[in-house]
Design an enzyme around this catalytic site. Structure first.
Site, PDB file in Angstrom:
ATOM      1  N   ASP A  34       4.062  -1.957   9.895  1.00 45.91           N
ATOM      2  CA  ASP A  34       5.163  -1.924   8.911  1.00 45.91           C
ATOM      3  C   ASP A  34       4.772  -2.537   7.572  1.00 45.91           C
ATOM      4  O   ASP A  34       5.589  -2.630   6.658  1.00 45.91           O
ATOM      5  CB  ASP A  34       6.400  -2.636   9.486  1.00 45.91           C
ATOM      6  CG  ASP A  34       6.127  -4.104   9.789  1.00 45.91           C
ATOM      7  OD1 ASP A  34       4.991  -4.568   9.556  1.00 45.91           O
ATOM      8  OD2 ASP A  34       7.058  -4.789  10.249  1.00 45.91           O
ATOM      9  N   ASP A 166      -2.463 -10.255 -31.192  1.00 45.24           N
ATOM     10  CA  ASP A 166      -1.128 -10.831 -31.184  1.00 45.24           C
ATOM     11  C   ASP A 166      -1.289 -12.275 -31.678  1.00 45.24           C
ATOM     12  O   ASP A 166      -2.310 -12.902 -31.406  1.00 45.24           O
ATOM     13  CB  ASP A 166      -0.662 -10.814 -29.702  1.00 45.24           C
ATOM     14  CG  ASP A 166       0.811 -11.090 -29.550  1.00 45.24           C
ATOM     15  OD1 ASP A 166       1.436 -11.503 -30.533  1.00 45.24           O
ATOM     16  OD2 ASP A 166       1.325 -10.906 -28.431  1.00 45.24           O
ATOM     17  N   LYS A 189       2.716  -8.923 -34.381  1.00 45.32           N
ATOM     18  CA  LYS A 189       3.302  -7.837 -33.583  1.00 45.32           C
ATOM     19  C   LYS A 189       4.776  -8.104 -33.335  1.00 45.32           C
ATOM     20  O   LYS A 189       5.193  -9.247 -33.202  1.00 45.32           O
ATOM     21  CB  LYS A 189       2.539  -7.791 -32.258  1.00 45.32           C
ATOM     22  CG  LYS A 189       3.019  -6.799 -31.240  1.00 45.32           C
ATOM     23  CD  LYS A 189       2.131  -6.848 -29.998  1.00 45.32           C
ATOM     24  CE  LYS A 189       2.641  -7.784 -28.954  1.00 45.32           C
ATOM     25  NZ  LYS A 189       1.883  -7.762 -27.691  1.00 45.32           N
ATOM     26  N   GLY A 224      -0.942  -0.635 -25.203  1.00 42.47           N
ATOM     27  CA  GLY A 224      -0.302  -0.383 -26.503  1.00 42.47           C
ATOM     28  C   GLY A 224      -0.707  -1.362 -27.597  1.00 42.47           C
ATOM     29  O   GLY A 224      -0.982  -0.960 -28.730  1.00 42.47           O
TER      30      GLY A 224
HETATM   31  C1  R5P Z   1       1.988 -10.188 -24.933  1.00 45.99           C
HETATM   32  O1  R5P Z   1       2.568 -11.109 -25.481  1.00 45.99           O
HETATM   33  C2  R5P Z   1       0.634 -10.305 -24.385  1.00 45.99           C
HETATM   34  O2  R5P Z   1      -0.096 -11.309 -24.996  1.00 45.99           O
HETATM   35  C3  R5P Z   1      -0.104  -8.986 -24.494  1.00 45.99           C
HETATM   36  O3  R5P Z   1      -0.294  -8.709 -25.871  1.00 45.99           O
HETATM   37  C4  R5P Z   1       0.634  -7.874 -23.881  1.00 45.99           C
HETATM   38  O4  R5P Z   1       1.111  -8.236 -22.615  1.00 45.99           O
HETATM   39  C5  R5P Z   1      -0.225  -6.630 -23.775  1.00 45.99           C
HETATM   40  O5  R5P Z   1       0.551  -5.623 -23.233  1.00 45.99           O
HETATM   41  P1  R5P Z   1       0.247  -4.094 -23.528  1.00 45.99           P
HETATM   42  O6  R5P Z   1      -1.164  -3.832 -23.165  1.00 45.99           O
HETATM   43  O7  R5P Z   1       1.231  -3.368 -22.645  1.00 45.99           O
HETATM   44  O8  R5P Z   1       0.539  -3.850 -24.977  1.00 45.99           O
END
Ligand code: R5P
Length: 292
Positions: A34, A166, A189, A224
């Site tokens: 399971d 970021d 961002k 992204g």
């Molecule tokens: C967000 O604050 C993290 O530091 C990353 O920038 C984020 O999690 C990346 O996610 P993705 O690849 O979906 O843009």
């Protein structure tokens, strides 16, 4: 000290034990039809200082339940102390409430469960943010996975420039720039809380003509964030674009999207086992943290 490699320890437990010159064992895990896990600890733990190593990706919930079962069993079997190394800490991104949403702050539940199971010290690598981890009842040690990752790029880039995808990755960019002996900057961002869509508000006012741009972030999930950063770097004339992230979750077609955006090489660590990248072993950094 006894190091126990959990079912998703990614081999880090074994390497840490050999770096520290201590005993290690591997948990045996059987799956019932399971899907439930049976955990067997092949050795005596009574009176020992035990370190469990278990990463929580790609099977966050299963990995977490197995870790809880394992720690609880060690507590019942009277291990002297229980520390956990969780190289990738799942749920760390769910760390705050959003206005009008009444969402659960999942990381606080996870931290409570880890505490109830008998874990007194928690080690993790590059969590999304460190502050929310202070909700853990015991000690928390954050391992900065960017240092070994940056070393892996040394000698593999020419005329580098480090770009944090970021603002929150600026400290990573600083470490990379120090190791690669170059400049760095950060993108700004914005993420729409409802749709999850991101857009880059700004980036450095600089030409990257003839340069290798190294994009850094704590993790790549859908891709992204790195895709939009790579597009920015390309427009500014980057000769080559390399991406480096501690945790390569690489969801869905992230790899394809990165390639199409001009990312020619990908670097990550073994907090998550992603086979199509240059993977750096973070065991030494973990062993150093345990020694301290
Ligand atoms: C967000 O604050 C993290 O530091 C990353 O920038 C984020 O999690 C990346 O996610 P993705 O690849 O979906 O843009």
């Amino acid at each position: 000290m006894l190091v126990i490699e959990g079912p998703s320890g990614n081999g880090i437990g074994r390497s840490v034990a050999s770096a520290l010159g201590c005993e290690s064992i591997e948990v045996s895990r059987k799956l019932f039809p399971d899907g439930e896990s049976e955990i067997v600890i092949p050795g005596e733990v009574r009176g020992k200082d035990v370190v469990i190593v278990q990463s929580l990706y790609p099977y966050q919930d299963k990995g977490l339940v197995e870790l809880l079962i394992l720690a609880d069993e060690l507590r019942k079997e009277k291990a002297k102390s229980i520390k956990a190394v969780i190289p990738y800490l799942a749920y760390a991104r769910q760390d705050m409430k959003f206005e009008g949403k009444n969402n659960a702050v999942s990381i606080s539940t996870v931290l409570d469960l880890l505490g109830y199971s008998g874990i007194t010290t928690l080690f993790t690598v590059a969590p999304h943010k460190s502050a929310p981890l202070s909700a853990f009842h015991g000690a928390v040690k954050v391992i900065d996975g960017s240092v070994p990752l940056a070393r892996a790029l040394k000698g593999n880039v020419k005329m580098p420039f480090v770009l944090a995808a970021d603002k929150s990755a600026t400290h990573m960019a600083q470490n990379f720039a120090e190791t690669l002996k170059c400049d760095y900057a950060s993108m700004e961002k914005q993420r729409d809380r409802l749709t999850g869509k991101i857009r880059m508000l700004s980036g450095p006012d600089k030409d990257f003509d003839g340069m290798d741009v190294v994009i850094v972030d704590d993790m790549i999930s859908s891709g992204g964030t790195v895709v939009q950063t790579a597009e920015f770097a390309k427009k500014k004339g980057a000769k080559r674009i390399v991406a480096a992230a501690v945790h390569l979750l690489m969801i869905g077609d992230a790899a394809k999207k990165l390639k199409e955006a001009g990312v020619s090489e990908l670097y990550g660590t073994n907090t998550v086992l992603y086979p199509k990248a240059h993977i750096t072993d973070i065991s030494e950094a973990v062993a150093d943290a345990l020694k301290k």
